[in-house]
Structure formats: structure tokens, C-alpha cells
Motif scaffolding. Structure first.
Motif, short mmCIF file in Angstrom:
data_model
loop_
_atom_site.label_atom_id
_atom_site.label_comp_id
_atom_site.label_asym_id
_atom_site.label_seq_id
_atom_site.Cartn_x
_atom_site.Cartn_y
_atom_site.Cartn_z
N ASP A 336 0.82 -1.20 0.00
CA ASP A 336 0.00 0.00 0.00
C ASP A 336 0.86 1.26 0.00
O ASP A 336 0.55 2.24 -0.68
N LEU A 339 2.79 1.28 -3.70
CA LEU A 339 2.04 1.46 -4.94
C LEU A 339 1.66 2.92 -5.17
O LEU A 339 1.65 3.39 -6.32
N GLU A 340 1.33 3.64 -4.12
CA GLU A 340 0.86 5.02 -4.29
C GLU A 340 1.89 5.91 -4.97
O GLU A 340 1.59 6.56 -5.97
N LEU A 343 2.55 4.77 -8.72
CA LEU A 343 1.49 5.06 -9.69
C LEU A 343 1.18 6.55 -9.79
O LEU A 343 0.46 6.97 -10.70
N VAL A 355 -6.77 1.45 -7.88
CA VAL A 355 -5.96 0.56 -7.05
C VAL A 355 -6.84 -0.03 -5.94
O VAL A 355 -7.58 0.69 -5.26
N GLY A 357 -5.92 -2.26 -2.79
CA GLY A 357 -4.88 -2.89 -2.00
C GLY A 357 -5.44 -3.78 -0.91
O GLY A 357 -6.65 -3.86 -0.70
N VAL A 391 -5.45 -2.04 -10.74
CA VAL A 391 -4.45 -2.80 -10.00
C VAL A 391 -5.13 -3.41 -8.79
O VAL A 391 -5.67 -2.70 -7.93
#
Length: 492
Positions: A336, A339-340, A343, A355, A357, A391
Motif C-alpha cells: 500500500d 504502490l501510491e 502510480l 488501485v 490494495g 491494479v
């Protein structure tokens, strides 16, 4: 092995048929057996023109083969040795031109010039061959091929010598020097080189044909049927050399094709690494350009600007590690949290990314995961034609799957099995076929995998599988787990 045998038999059969065809051409054009109307003076020169043309063909072949041998091996002395065939052809051509320029009756000066030309050729041919011994490159078949073509050039060119009857003694001396040149060259090459048996036999036959031709020319009044035998032998040996030269050229072309095919199919590892590194750099630079453009916009809110600055710094750090080759090792990575920022720069490029998560922790490198996700999202836009991706993070027992899906044009069924191969891309694709291969390798280096999922409906879906990291247990959970382990052990 069976296929190879068929190819060899096919080449030999083709060479045999070519040799027969060339024999027919040489026997009719260059041998002097072509019917000629002697009453027409303009047609009476046809045999000489035919013989001269065939001689010129052999001169060109000998010169070309000698030049190729010269270029393949370094050293002036070695070059002279390997140019023996061209030198013999040049000797015969020069003697023939001098004889044609001074037809019978010849003066003493003309005889002296003919002899000097023949002797100069003898020295130029023999001296390099006896200068050094047992040179490895003399074992090349190209040397024997050039020599054979040079001998056949002599066999046809020396027919053009205008002769007086009876043959003057000085001309016989010149002929003896020419024959000595040929015999010495063949003897020295056979002694030094290791040639195929068929080539050695042809060289010996070629010397015999040249000597017989000169004898036939000098003894024309008493030659009788011997002249026809010499013509036929010369045509046969000449056809054999031309067929061998054709086979050699064909084999060389085939070898060049195989080398070119191997070079195109197998890119050196250093070149691959360089191109993969450039692929990663282009992707990173594209994100930085987009982030920098957003930072220049005064209407961007402060909170968004702060996130942009953090993303840009993170990408600059990633670029620095990429350029320095500091790949690092896989560590526990909170998906988490990772990914932020990864992306965020994709969103700055105008991509809409959804997304979902699960708060899982995986064993991976941040830089590698960032590059893989960038490749998949960029491909969805570049090749799939859509700027929306999804995602999803799915936890399993010991692994975590990251599904990257889109609803673009998808991947054709006949290409799905090859999309991860190096350099493989569609005919209309603007890419180089590097991205997916690189992405799969990066995930594999972290103990995971990347595959194309069975995706129903439009678009495509890729699955990144990474090792899961179990969160640390607190004291209560640890006690419960140990009690369960003890109970499980006693049950057995």
C-alpha cells in the motif's frame, strides 16, 4: 545428420551438373573445335576471340580469389604467397600481350622482352613460396583455388601466341620458363599446403594440360589428333575449376547468411543489458518530465505539489541507483505504501489508475517493482490504446498477486505464447520487444513470477506474483501458535 547429408548430396549433384554444362560451353567456344568458315576472314578470328574471352574469365577469377586470400591474411609476404594464382595469370597475360604486340618475324629485342617477362613472372611466383615454410594459412583451400584458376588462365591465354613455323628456339625457351613456373608453383604449394585430394589432383592435371597445350602449339604441324585431345582435356579441367569456384562462392555466401542469422537471433549480453538499461531510463525520464511540468503549474494545490516533489525525488534516486548499478536486495515492502508513489507519476502522464490494495507485505525491491508496473501501465496505453488500468492485490498463503488489467485491444491469440521473448513485438508495434522481457526478469530476480492471465473479455491482464512476508506475531499470537504446534505434534 540426415538433412545435412541430403544437402551435401544436393550441392555435389548441382556442382556436377554445372561442371558438365561448363564443359560443353568450353569445348564449343574456347577449344577451337567450333566450325569456322575459313573463307570469310572476319569469321576466321572467332576461335581466337572465344579463347581470349575464356582466358579473361579465368584471369578475373584468379585475380579475385587471390585478392580475397590477400585480404583474409595479414602480412606482405603472406599476401604474395596467397596471390600465387593471380601472379601466374598475370605472367601469362603479360607474355601474351607482348607476343601479340610483336608478331613473327620477331626481332632479337622482342625475344629478349618475352624472355624477361617470363623470367620476371617466375621470380615473382617462386621466390615468395620458398622464402618461408609451413605457414598455417597456406592450408586454406582458397590458395589452391586461385592457383588452379591461374593455371587455366595460362592454358587459354597462351593459345593466343602467334607462332612461326618452325617454332624459333628462343620461343621454346620462353615456353620452358612458363612451364617451369607452373610446375614449381604447384610443387611448392602441394609441399606446404594441406589441400583436399581432389584439389591436389586437379592442380597436377592443370599443369599437364598447360604443358601439353604449349607442346601442341609448338608442334602444330605434327600434332594431328593430339590437338583435339588437348582441347578436350583443357575444357574438362577448366570446367572442373569453374564448378569448384562456384561451389566455394556458394558455401561462403551460406556461411555469411548463417553468421548474420545467428547475430540477429542472439544479441550479446552486454548489448542486451545496455538496451534494457536505456529502456528503464526512458521510462523514468518520461515520469520526471511529466512531474516537472506539473510543478511549474501555479494552480497545483500545495498538498499535491508536495506529493509531486516526493515522487520526483524518489524517481531521481531510482535513476541514480540505476545509473550506478546499485540494484540492492529484496526487502520487506509494504504494498500500500509502495504502490501510491509508483502510480502517482503514471497519473501525472494522464493515466487513470484504480488501485485495490490489501495491506500486504512482500519481499521485493522497490525499484524493480516500480519498473515492472510502469512497463505494464505504459503498455496498456501505448499498445492497448487505453489510459485506464486497474491494479488489484490478492493475498494467498505464501504469495501475493498483483493483477494489472486493462480493457484495451488485448493481445492476439497467436502472439500470447511469445510476448515475453526478447525482441518479440507485433508488426505494427512501436516498441522494441524489450519491456515485457525485462519485467519478467526483474520479478524473477526477486523470487517471483510474471505471467499473462487468462483474461475474458476485452483487454489483457498480467499477474505479478511475489513472496509474501508474514507480519511479526505478538506474544499472545505466538503462544497460541506454539500451543497449536504442540497439540498437533501430540496427535501423532
Amino acid at each position: 545428420m540426415l538433412v545435412f547429408s541430403k544437402e551435401v548430396r544436393g550441392h555435389r549433384a548441382t556442382s556436377g551438373l554445372l561442371g558438365l554444362a561448363l564443359f560443353g560451353v568450353l569445348i564449343s567456344v574456347g577449344s577451337g573445335l567450333t566450325p569456322v568458315v575459313r573463307d570469310a576472314s572476319d569469321l576466321g578470328v572467332l576461335p581466337s576471340l572465344g579463347g581470349g574471352f575464356v582466358g579473361g574469365v579465368f584471369v578475373g577469377g584468379a585475380a579475385f580469389a587471390s585478392f580475397v586470400n590477400w585480404r583474409r591474411h595479414s602480412g606482405t609476404w603472406a599476401g604474395w604467397r596467397l596471390a600465387t594464382g593471380g601472379l601466374i595469370a598475370c605472367q601469362s597475360l603479360t607474355v601474351t600481350l607482348v607476343a601479340l604486340a610483336a608478331p613473327p618475324p620477331r626481332s632479337t629485342a622482342a625475344f629478349a622482352l618475352l624472355l624477361a617477362t617470363a623470367v620476371a613472372g617466375l621470380v615473382a611466383v617462386v621466390l615468395p613460396l620458398v622464402g618461408r615454410r609451413r605457414m598455417a594459412h597456406d592450408r586454406d583451400e582458397g590458395c589452391g583455388l586461385a592457383l588452379g584458376l591461374g593455371l587455366m588462365a595460362s592454358a587459354y591465354l597462351l593459345l593466343q601466341l602467334p607462332m612461326a613455323t618452325p617454332t624459333p628456339r628462343p620461343v621454346l625457351v620462353v615456353m620452358a620458363v612458363l612451364v617451369l613456373t607452373h610446375v614449381a608453383a604447384v610443387a611448392l604449394v602441394l609441399r606446404e599446403a594441406r589441400l583436399p585430394a581432389r584439389m591436389e589432383l586437379l592442380l597436377v592435371l592443370s599443369v599437364g594440360v598447360v604443358a601439353a597445350g604449349l607442346a601442341s602449339t609448338a608442334l602444330t604441324p605434327a600434332a594431328g589428333g593430339w590437338d583435339a585431345v588437348v582441347h578436350a582435356a583443357r575444357a574438362g579441367v577448366g570446367a572442373a575449376w569453374l564448378a569448384m569456384a562456384w561451389s566455394s562462392v556458394r558455401a561462403t555466401i551460406e556461411q555469411d547468411r548463417q553468421r548474420a542469422r545467428a547475430a540477429s537471433e542472439e544479441v550479446p549480453s552486454t548489448s542486451r543489458e545496455h538496451r534494457e538499461r536505456m529502456h528503464e531510463l526512458r521510462s523514468t525520464i518520461a515520469g520526471l518530465v511529466s512531474g516537472s511540468a506539473m510543478l511549474d503549474n501555479p494552480d497545483v494545490p500545495t498538498e499535491t505539489r508536495q506529493r509531486l516533489l516526493e515522487s520526483v525525488r524518489r524517481e531521481l534516486d531510482r535513476m541514480d541507483r540505476l545509473l550506478s548499478g546499485k540494484n540492492g536486495e529484496a526487502t520487506a515492502l509494504d504494498l500500500d505504501a509502495a504502490l501510491e508513489p509508483i502510480l502517482e507519476l503514471q497519473r501525472l502522464k494522464g493515466r487513470d489508475i484504480e488501485v485495490h490494495g490489501s495491506g500486504d507485505v512482500v519481499l521485493a525491491r522497490y525499484d524493480a517493482l516500480a519498473e515492472v508496473l510502469n512497463i505494464l501501465v505504459d503498455n496498456a496505453s501505448t499498445h492497448g490504446g487505453v489510459d485506464h488500468s486497474r491494479v488489484d492485490v490478492v493475498r494467498h498463503d505464501d504469495t501475493v498477486d498483483i493483477l494489472v488489467s486493462d480493457e484495451g485491444t488485448g493481445i492476439p491469440e497467436d502472439q500470447r505464447a511469445h510476448i515475453f521473448e526478447w525482441g518479440r513485438h507485433g508488426a505494427d508495434s512501436p516498441g522494441e520487444g524489450i519491456g515485457l522481457h525485462l519485467a519478467q526478469r526483474l520479478v524473477a530476480e526477486d523470487g517471483g513470477s510474471l505471467r499473462l492471465a487468462e483474461h475474458r473479455g476485452p483487454g489483457s491482464s498480467f499477474v505479478i506474483t511475489l513472496p509474501a512476508v508474514r507480519p511479526p506475531l505478538d506474544d499472545v499470537d505466538l503462544a497460541v501458535e506454539r500451543a497449536l504446534e504442540v497439540s498437533h505434534a501430540r496427535s501423532f
